[in-house]
Motif scaffolding. Sequence first.
Motif: not given
Ligand SMILES: Nc1ncnc2c1ncn2[C@@H]1O[C@H](COP(=O)(O)OP(=O)(O)OP(=O)(O)O)[C@@H](O)[C@H]1O
Length: 226
Positions: A44-45, A48-50
Amino acid sequence: MNKKSVIRATGINKHFYTPTDYHVLRDVSFDVHAGEFVSIMGKSGSGKSTLLYILSTMDTVYEGELFLDDRKITGLPAAELSAVRNEHIGFVFQFHYLLEEFTVLDNVSLPAWKLARKSREEIRAAATELLKLLDISKLADKRASRISGGERQRVAIARALINSPTIIMGDEPTGNLDSKNADNVLAIFRDLVTARDLTLLIVTHDQDFADRTDRIITMEDGRVLV
Ligand SMILES: Nc1ncnc2c1ncn2[C@@H]1O[C@H](COP(=O)(O)OP(=O)(O)OP(=O)(O)O)[C@@H](O)[C@H]1O
């Protein structure tokens, strides 16, 4: 076999500046080839989603270059980007965002109505065909609010297919399903790769699901591990 690259990311970097500079994606580069079924995993974090948001062309604020079906996407004007998205990509999310008061058939038809390339009759026929493919013909006239979680996910997959995309992207598409329904979704995706010559890129936390895809891209602290 030298298959063509359907998704190519080169040197993707992304910063969030709220509240301070946060370097969320770091030099992310990889290829996904035609007909591959690829999962993206990571804590998590890890970003991936980004990353998926950028690959799906919805986020245009990043450094680096993105190519879809050999076409450079980075820097395209918004209207062209939206045309590329409509033509190439189908999305399946964990929360399927169905229109609750619409019937299943209408939910599946909606992206095609928006694209307006086909007549209402043609769209109805195509949507009916997809319901059959996903074994949910019986639900055609039911309101989305009346169907189960597993059924909703099938509707979401049918909807993602209605404009005949070449790529399906998913963000946790089995995230809220029990293991039986998750297995069903995996089997459906697997069939689609073969039957419709699709390329699939799916973000998942589900190790069993990922283990059954062709390849796992692992992310850690904004980087792709190699
Ligand atoms: N709009 C935003 N502004 C600031 N930080 C952000 C924003 N969106 C995401 N983040 C941060 O960027 C990092 C990556 O987020 P992301 O959602 O891509 O992670 P992830 O791997 O998809 O997590 P998960 O498995 O929990 O969904 C995280 O630390 C999150 O808090």
